[in-house]
Enzyme design. Structure first.
Site, mmCIF file in Angstrom:
data_model
loop_
_atom_site.group_PDB
_atom_site.id
_atom_site.type_symbol
_atom_site.label_atom_id
_atom_site.label_comp_id
_atom_site.label_asym_id
_atom_site.label_seq_id
_atom_site.Cartn_x
_atom_site.Cartn_y
_atom_site.Cartn_z
ATOM 1 N N GLY A 1 -23.654 74.581 10.530
ATOM 2 C CA GLY A 1 -24.166 75.909 10.883
ATOM 3 C C GLY A 1 -25.423 75.845 11.736
ATOM 4 O O GLY A 1 -25.910 76.871 12.216
ATOM 5 N N ASP B 1 -13.165 67.699 20.346
ATOM 6 C CA ASP B 1 -13.115 66.341 20.885
ATOM 7 C C ASP B 1 -13.585 65.278 19.896
ATOM 8 O O ASP B 1 -14.253 65.559 18.916
ATOM 9 C CB ASP B 1 -14.015 66.239 22.120
ATOM 10 C CG ASP B 1 -15.497 66.227 21.731
ATOM 11 O OD1 ASP B 1 -15.933 67.156 21.034
ATOM 12 O OD2 ASP B 1 -16.202 65.280 22.108
ATOM 13 N N ASP C 1 -19.762 73.886 11.328
ATOM 14 C CA ASP C 1 -19.839 72.760 10.408
ATOM 15 C C ASP C 1 -21.091 72.951 9.555
ATOM 16 O O ASP C 1 -21.085 73.706 8.591
ATOM 17 C CB ASP C 1 -19.867 71.494 11.278
ATOM 18 C CG ASP C 1 -19.749 70.217 10.502
ATOM 19 O OD1 ASP C 1 -18.941 70.151 9.574
ATOM 20 O OD2 ASP C 1 -20.472 69.252 10.823
ATOM 21 N N GLU D 1 -16.998 80.309 19.248
ATOM 22 C CA GLU D 1 -17.266 78.921 18.845
ATOM 23 C C GLU D 1 -15.973 78.259 18.395
ATOM 24 O O GLU D 1 -15.058 78.932 17.905
ATOM 25 C CB GLU D 1 -18.333 78.940 17.727
ATOM 26 C CG GLU D 1 -18.707 77.603 17.141
ATOM 27 C CD GLU D 1 -19.336 76.617 18.107
ATOM 28 O OE1 GLU D 1 -18.735 76.339 19.165
ATOM 29 O OE2 GLU D 1 -20.405 76.076 17.792
ATOM 30 N N ASP D 2 -15.890 76.949 18.575
ATOM 31 C CA ASP D 2 -14.690 76.231 18.142
ATOM 32 C C ASP D 2 -14.694 75.993 16.629
ATOM 33 O O ASP D 2 -13.727 76.258 15.942
ATOM 34 C CB ASP D 2 -14.512 74.914 18.912
ATOM 35 C CG ASP D 2 -15.768 74.037 18.905
ATOM 36 O OD1 ASP D 2 -16.807 74.455 18.351
ATOM 37 O OD2 ASP D 2 -15.714 72.921 19.458
ATOM 38 N N ARG E 1 -9.379 66.932 23.805
ATOM 39 C CA ARG E 1 -9.535 68.392 23.910
ATOM 40 C C ARG E 1 -8.240 69.057 24.366
ATOM 41 O O ARG E 1 -8.015 70.227 24.104
ATOM 42 C CB ARG E 1 -10.640 68.736 24.916
ATOM 43 C CG ARG E 1 -12.039 68.278 24.511
ATOM 44 C CD ARG E 1 -13.072 68.932 25.404
ATOM 45 N NE ARG E 1 -14.378 68.286 25.357
ATOM 46 C CZ ARG E 1 -15.320 68.548 24.456
ATOM 47 N NH1 ARG E 1 -15.086 69.417 23.506
ATOM 48 N NH2 ARG E 1 -16.486 67.936 24.497
ATOM 49 N N PHE F 1 -12.476 65.454 9.867
ATOM 50 C CA PHE F 1 -12.818 65.520 11.286
ATOM 51 C C PHE F 1 -11.551 65.849 12.082
ATOM 52 O O PHE F 1 -10.549 65.146 11.996
ATOM 53 C CB PHE F 1 -13.427 64.211 11.770
ATOM 54 C CG PHE F 1 -14.174 64.380 13.051
ATOM 55 C CD1 PHE F 1 -15.476 64.855 13.057
ATOM 56 C CD2 PHE F 1 -13.558 64.100 14.269
ATOM 57 C CE1 PHE F 1 -16.166 65.048 14.251
ATOM 58 C CE2 PHE F 1 -14.237 64.293 15.465
ATOM 59 C CZ PHE F 1 -15.538 64.769 15.460
ATOM 60 N N GLY G 1 -16.370 72.739 23.659
ATOM 61 C CA GLY G 1 -15.343 72.823 22.620
ATOM 62 C C GLY G 1 -14.608 74.149 22.537
ATOM 63 O O GLY G 1 -13.453 74.197 22.128
ATOM 64 N N THR H 1 -26.070 74.647 14.785
ATOM 65 C CA THR H 1 -25.933 75.035 16.188
ATOM 66 C C THR H 1 -25.963 76.558 16.318
ATOM 67 O O THR H 1 -26.740 77.115 17.099
ATOM 68 C CB THR H 1 -24.590 74.505 16.762
ATOM 69 O OG1 THR H 1 -24.483 73.116 16.465
ATOM 70 C CG2 THR H 1 -24.490 74.724 18.253
ATOM 71 N N LYS I 1 -15.745 75.088 8.421
ATOM 72 C CA LYS I 1 -15.766 74.107 7.321
ATOM 73 C C LYS I 1 -16.867 74.536 6.357
ATOM 74 O O LYS I 1 -17.984 74.006 6.411
ATOM 75 C CB LYS I 1 -16.131 72.717 7.861
ATOM 76 C CG LYS I 1 -15.061 71.938 8.565
ATOM 77 C CD LYS I 1 -15.613 70.536 8.874
ATOM 78 C CE LYS I 1 -14.828 69.801 9.899
ATOM 79 N NZ LYS I 1 -15.516 68.569 10.361
HETATM 80 P P1 IMP Z 1 -22.846 72.405 13.448
HETATM 81 O O1 IMP Z 1 -24.122 72.652 14.161
HETATM 82 O O2 IMP Z 1 -22.985 71.305 12.442
HETATM 83 O O3 IMP Z 1 -22.235 73.648 12.836
HETATM 84 O O4 IMP Z 1 -21.850 71.776 14.507
HETATM 85 C C1 IMP Z 1 -20.954 72.493 15.225
HETATM 86 C C2 IMP Z 1 -20.407 71.642 16.352
HETATM 87 O O5 IMP Z 1 -20.108 70.317 15.909
HETATM 88 C C3 IMP Z 1 -19.095 72.206 16.849
HETATM 89 O O6 IMP Z 1 -19.283 73.144 17.871
HETATM 90 C C4 IMP Z 1 -18.367 70.951 17.326
HETATM 91 O O7 IMP Z 1 -18.704 70.688 18.669
HETATM 92 C C5 IMP Z 1 -18.888 69.853 16.443
HETATM 93 N N1 IMP Z 1 -17.958 69.541 15.326
HETATM 94 C C6 IMP Z 1 -18.122 69.818 14.011
HETATM 95 N N2 IMP Z 1 -17.082 69.412 13.276
HETATM 96 C C7 IMP Z 1 -16.213 68.857 14.145
HETATM 97 C C8 IMP Z 1 -14.899 68.271 13.998
HETATM 98 O O8 IMP Z 1 -14.302 68.164 12.903
HETATM 99 N N3 IMP Z 1 -14.316 67.822 15.137
HETATM 100 C C9 IMP Z 1 -14.903 67.915 16.370
HETATM 101 N N4 IMP Z 1 -16.105 68.464 16.549
HETATM 102 C C10 IMP Z 1 -16.767 68.938 15.454
HETATM 103 MG MG MG Z 2 -18.861 73.195 19.835
#
Ligand code: IMP
Ligand code: MG
Length: 182
Positions: free
Chosen positions: A110, A164, A108, A104-105, A170, A157, A49, A112, A136
């Site tokens: 947090g 993606d 969400d 990071e892209d 992408r 989303f 991403g 990851t 977010k």
């Molecule tokens: P986290 O671990 O919940 O913070 O997830 C982060 C990862 O979820 C990002 O690196 C994205 O790959 C994916 N992600 C979270 N929200 C979105 C979205 O709105 N669109 C696409 N990918 C998302």
């Molecule tokens: Mg990602």
């Protein structure tokens, strides 16, 4: 016939012009922050991403740096963030004693980034910072300290500029909200 490349999009959230301005701003701030460090700067791109953001941002960082790439599993092909984070591709080089900037892209829940920072911190970098294009904050489940944020966005989303849905979209040049067609 092939569907249009933007067929699943409902509306533009951030235009490519707005992204370009923000990327320049972030590059300038990062350049300023790291300009006096002695040790190597390693910019770590989280695949897949972040690859589009990384490729634009690194050209706005006017300092010597190295790039490395890491891939972790977070979302499968769905909307829900997975609770478990697994490394799918490791960094090529040691980060010990180096300044590491994770790109990071989107953040969400947090989860990851929390896991990645835990893993990378055990390798004793000189410093470890995070730069994300999108945040977010309303979705956060675990605390992560983010050093550079491009845009805070609502709980929708989004697609494009690296992000993606089921590995597609992408290559859209803007950030768009996903439509009901998917
Ligand atoms: P986290 O671990 O919940 O913070 O997830 C982060 C990862 O979820 C990002 O690196 C994205 O790959 C994916 N992600 C979270 N929200 C979105 C979205 O709105 N669109 C696409 N990918 C998302
Ligand atoms: Mg990602």
């Amino acid at each position: 016939m092939k569907k249009a490349w933007n067929s699943g999009i409902c509306r533009t959230l951030i235009t490519k012009e707005e992204i370009a301005i923000k990327v320049k701003e972030l590059g300038k701030i990062i350049t300023e922050d790291y300009k006096n460090v002695e040790e190597e700067l390693i910019v770590v791109c989280l695949l897949k991403g972040s690859v589009v953001f990384m490729s634009d941002l690194c050209r706005e960082i006017k300092l010597p740096m190295k790039m490395d790439f890491m891939s972790v599993s977070s979302y499968g092909d769905a909307f829900e963030s997975s609770k478990e984070v697994k490394i799918k591709k490791e960094l090529d080089e040691s980060i010990m004693g180096k300044h590491v900037l994770i790109i990071e892209d989107i953040i969400d829940t947090g989860r990851t980034l929390k896991k990645i920072t835990e893993i990378l911190n055990m390798r004793e970098p000189k410093s470890l910072k995070i730069c994300t294009l999108l945040d977010k904050p309303s979705r956060r489940e675990v605390k992560v300290t983010v050093d550079y944020i491009g845009f805070e966005i609502p709980d929708e989303f989004v697609l494009g500029y690296g992000l993606d849905f089921k590995q597609e979209y992408r290559n859209l040049p803007e950030i768009a909200v996903m439509g009901p067609l998917n």
